[in-house]
Design an enzyme around this catalytic site. Structure first.
Site, short mmCIF file in Angstrom:
data_model
loop_
_atom_site.label_atom_id
_atom_site.label_comp_id
_atom_site.label_asym_id
_atom_site.label_seq_id
_atom_site.Cartn_x
_atom_site.Cartn_y
_atom_site.Cartn_z
N SER A 54 -16.40 29.30 59.05
CA SER A 54 -15.26 29.49 59.94
C SER A 54 -15.32 30.88 60.54
O SER A 54 -15.99 31.78 60.01
CB SER A 54 -13.94 29.32 59.17
OG SER A 54 -13.72 30.42 58.29
N ASP A 55 -14.64 31.07 61.66
CA ASP A 55 -14.43 32.43 62.12
C ASP A 55 -13.26 32.99 61.31
O ASP A 55 -12.62 32.28 60.55
CB ASP A 55 -14.15 32.47 63.62
CG ASP A 55 -14.55 33.79 64.25
OD1 ASP A 55 -14.56 34.81 63.54
OD2 ASP A 55 -14.84 33.82 65.46
N PHE A 56 -12.98 34.25 61.48
CA PHE A 56 -12.03 34.97 60.63
C PHE A 56 -10.69 34.23 60.59
O PHE A 56 -9.94 34.21 61.56
CB PHE A 56 -11.84 36.38 61.20
CG PHE A 56 -11.14 37.34 60.29
CD1 PHE A 56 -11.86 38.20 59.49
CD2 PHE A 56 -9.76 37.39 60.24
CE1 PHE A 56 -11.22 39.11 58.66
CE2 PHE A 56 -9.11 38.28 59.41
CZ PHE A 56 -9.84 39.15 58.61
N ASN A 57 -10.44 33.56 59.44
CA ASN A 57 -9.17 32.87 59.21
C ASN A 57 -8.94 31.68 60.15
O ASN A 57 -7.81 31.20 60.28
CB ASN A 57 -7.99 33.84 59.36
CG ASN A 57 -7.22 34.01 58.07
OD1 ASN A 57 -7.44 33.29 57.10
ND2 ASN A 57 -6.29 34.94 58.05
#
Length: 763
Positions: free
Chosen positions: A305-308
């Site tokens: 995933s990207d950040f969060n």
């Protein structure tokens, strides 16, 4: 292994796993990444490991947290800081797969020792970071380096980056960004290769090869992660994190090819993008992450995933709550969560309730373990965690020299009236004016997580080194980047009046490009424009140096300058690289990877657009698709770039006007250096499909040739077109070539040259 664990149970299990691993891992040593992942789908070592894992340990292998801010190991009396202790406890419990943006090799080594010697199963950590265009030796930002039109250069800088990053304790980089960006308002244009898919593919695969090297298990191999999958460069309005409504055919024709090229080059990971595509956020998009990536492309690596971004499924309105977001992300095919800890928090309960199938979790864990195994971490968990390398592999002289070379090859000369450039090294009084002349903080550009600001060479320093002591040189800031300076313009005007030539260094600050830095107004800030206007009114020959992370709308005072030079954010050697070109030690050879609009309101603006039913005329009555206020042509088109000589292109010639399916076509043209200086030309091959099931671009880049020419010399450049070069995505989303009418041209940029027709007949 360098150390052992006193726990007999641990030691026995560790030896068992290593023995199992060695029994099946003859694949991978000394081989490229794609070969390392061609092992059987069922790996006995991984399967034995999976059977012993608890659901919490499985969720831990899918969880990565940030390392910045967790603190440092302190003296034995006080123990670790609380945030760090929490992380160490998670590692010991097998509830963390790795960390990103760690900046302490010794601490990383300590963490790895805990993972392999104190956790129940001894699974090694992986350490990642956003190493986008260098670690301590900063290379040009990716968009700038792409202006070199030189994939080999991009591969070399990525290799140098990998050497430094792995010496710093990083094994996995969240790069390259391979988003095709056609709207210059988007801040993350700076991270990619620009607006063209063909060029984007060549640079994507080069950077993957450079990062990873010939052997993924090597101590200096840096695992690549092409991002952001997918369509992030098409966000509406160029606004970061926004919706991207992309037809499936456009997605496959424009935005997916650089990812496929990256995976074909050996990339084993990819990062889901923040945006939604057609209403489905990428982190939860089964069609993207499973149907296309794992189904059509048979990708066996992992998706992170990207950040969060899994948590943001709730904000999108795609998931009801955090648990629902985790369920949808994992089920869609997003294997690893970065930051937030939601996978660790919710996966065990989701499996226990029956909402999430254990088989789905197991497959995600398999992908993570396969990648760790391909990196050789089970055999050598301390690879790239050697503190001694910090003293030998950071800012090597050859890396610094490469940064200077990359900087000057990335510079694009847009305009050079009356041959004001190159400047002489003596006999002329120069005024260096602008907020970036002495500035060090904005030399490196965005996305330098571990910057070494003190090593950045300022423009003033580069000029003084080039000219030597006693140079007639005035240095005046004139204004700040976004604010005026009291008396600044008056001082600049006085310096301009006393000079023979004025060099103005203007443009964007680092924080105007990159993530979260979209701009509705892609112009030079007003205080700088006021400065340029005032200096231009003096009437001295004026050279404009642009610092920028995107194509800009240029004010009249810039457009009317005698010379305009794109210098992007060139990294550690910025000042030296600019001076090399400015004074003619090296001629500029860069070409624009993005089109410069005449007005910001034209965005999104790109050369390879489709023809409308009423095509616009560059000149003549406004009867076609155009604006009332401005021409539809670019101020400076994709592919444009000048040198310090002049060149003439002969007519494009083809081997024959008709070929059959399965045959190739020879295309050539003669290029002549008609000036008096050496010249480096970048010849570009463009095609057009005249009639298609889906309307095709008016031109599409299909090849590049670099040619060095002495004054008066000529050279023939030749390309070979195949049926694959003529293929396009059809309405059924399949890519194939149709017989029909085509055009081809060899030209210095995307708007030049006269195309010639040819026919492709059925076999």
């Amino acid at each position: 292994m360098e150390t052992t664990n006193d726990n007999p149970q641990f030691s026995a299990s560790r030896r068992t796993f290593l023995a199992g691993s060695m029994a099946v891992t003859t694949i991978g040593f000394g081989m490229p990444a794609f070969a390392a992942m061609r092992a059987p789908a069922t790996d006995p070592f991984i399967e034995r490991l999976l059977k012993r894992m608890t659901i919490e340990e499985k969720a831990g292998q899918l969880t990565m947290n940030g390392a910045l801010g967790i603190g440092r190991l302190v003296n034995p009396t006080t123990g670790p800081e609380p945030a760090l202790q929490t992380t160490l406890d998670q590692i010991a419990q097998g509830r963390l797969t790795g960390l990103f943006n760690a900046d302490d090799v010794k601490l990383g080594r300590t963490m790895q020792q805990i993972a392999v010697e104190k956790s129940r199963l001894g699974i090694p950590l992986i350490f990642a970071a956003d190493i986008i265009h260098g670690l301590k030796t900063a290379f040009p930002v990716p968009l700038g380096e792409s202006a070199s039109f030189d994939a080999g250069l991009c591969e070399r800088t990525a290799r140098a980056t990998a050497i430094e990053a792995t010496a710093f304790g990083v094994q996995w980089t969240f790069a390259p960004a391979v988003d095709i960006a056609r709207d210059q308002r988007w801040g993350r244009v700076v991270e990619g290769a620009g607006e063209d898919p063909w060029l984007g593919c060549r640079i994507a695969e080069a950077r993957v090869r450079g990062f990873q090297g010939a052997d993924l298990r090597a101590n200096d191999s840096l695992l690549a992660c092409p991002k952001h999958f997918a369509g992030y460069g098409a966000v509406q309005g160029g606004m970061d994190y926004n919706t991207a409504d992309i037809p499936e055919t456009t997605l496959r024709e424009v935005h997916l090819p650089p990812f496929k090229a990256s995976f074909d080059a050996g990339a084993l990971t990819t990062m889901a993008s923040f945006n939604d595509t057609g209403g489905v956020p990428s982190t939860g998009n089964h069609h993207l992450l499973t149907d296309i990536l794992r189904g059509e492309w048979a990708f066996r690596g992992l998706v992170v995933s990207d950040f969060n971004s899994e948590k943001e499924l709730v904000d999108h309105g795609y998931a009801a709550d955090e648990a629902d977001a985790v369920l949808k992300a994992v089920t869609a095919g997003c294997d690893m969560s970065i930051q937030g800890g939601l996978y660790l928090k919710h996966i065990p309960a989701l499996v226990q309730s029956g909402r999430l199938k254990m088989a789905v979790v197991d497959e995600a864990v398999r992908r993570v373990l396969r990648v760790k195994k391909a990196l050789g971490l089970f055999e050598n968990p301390y690879r790239s965690l050697d503190p001694a390398r910090m003293g030998t592999d950071i800012r090597r002289p050859e890396a610094v020299a490469l940064a200077r070379e990359a900087g000057r090859k990335s510079i694009v000369l847009l305009k050079n009236e009356r041959n004001v450039l190159p400047l002489p090294k003596s006999g002329k009084a120069l005024a260096l004016i602008g907020p970036f002349v002495t500035d060090r903080n904005n030399a490196l550009g965005p996305w330098m997580v571990f910057p070494d600001m003190k090593s950045a060479v300022t423009f003033e320093q580069g000029v003084r080194d080039a000219l030597g002591a006693g140079a007639a040189l005035a240095v005046v800031p004139g204004c700040g980047i976004e604010r005026p300076l009291h008396g600044g313009i008056d001082a600049a005007v006085a310096a301009a009046r006393a000079a023979d030539v004025v060099v103005l260094y203007v443009g964007e600050a680092t924080n105007m490009s990159g993530e979260g830095a979209s701009r509705a107004d892609i112009t030079i800030p007003k205080p700088q424009v006021d400065l340029i206007d005032a200096v231009a009114a003096v009437g001295k020959p004026m050279v404009i140096l642009l610092k920028h992370g995107r194509a800009l709308e240029l004010p009249n005072s810039v457009k009317n300058a005698q010379a305009i030079v794109c210098t992007w954010f060139l990294g550690s050697e910025s000042g030296n690289a600019i001076a090399d070109v400015l004074f003619g030690d090296h001629a500029p050879q860069g070409r624009l990877p993005v089109s410069f609009p005449r007005r910001a309101g034209q965005e999104p603006f790109y050369y390879n657009h489709r023809s409308t039913g009423r095509p616009s005329l560059v000149e003549g009555p406004p009867v076609g698709a155009r604006y009332r206020e401005v021409s539809t042509s670019a101020l400076y088109p994709f592919g444009h770039g000048l040198g310090y000589s002049t060149v003439a292109y002969g007519a494009t010639e083809i081997g024959r006007p008709r070929i059959r399916m399965g045959e190739s076509l020879s295309v050539k043209a003669r290029i002549t250096n008609t000036g008096t200086a050496k010249h480096h030309e970048v010849a570009q091959l463009y095609i057009r499909i005249r009639v298609a099931e889906i309307v095709q671009p008016i031109r599409a880049l299909k090849g590049i040739r670099h040619v060095d020419l002495e004054p008066g010399a000529s050279a023939d450049v030749e390309f070979t077109l195949t049926a694959q070069d003529l293929a396009y995505v059809h309405a059924d989303t399949r890519t194939r070539t149709d017989p029909g009418a085509f055009e081809v041209v060899i030209a210095p940029n995307s708007a030049a040259g006269t195309p010639i027709p040819f026919l492709l007949a059925a076999a």
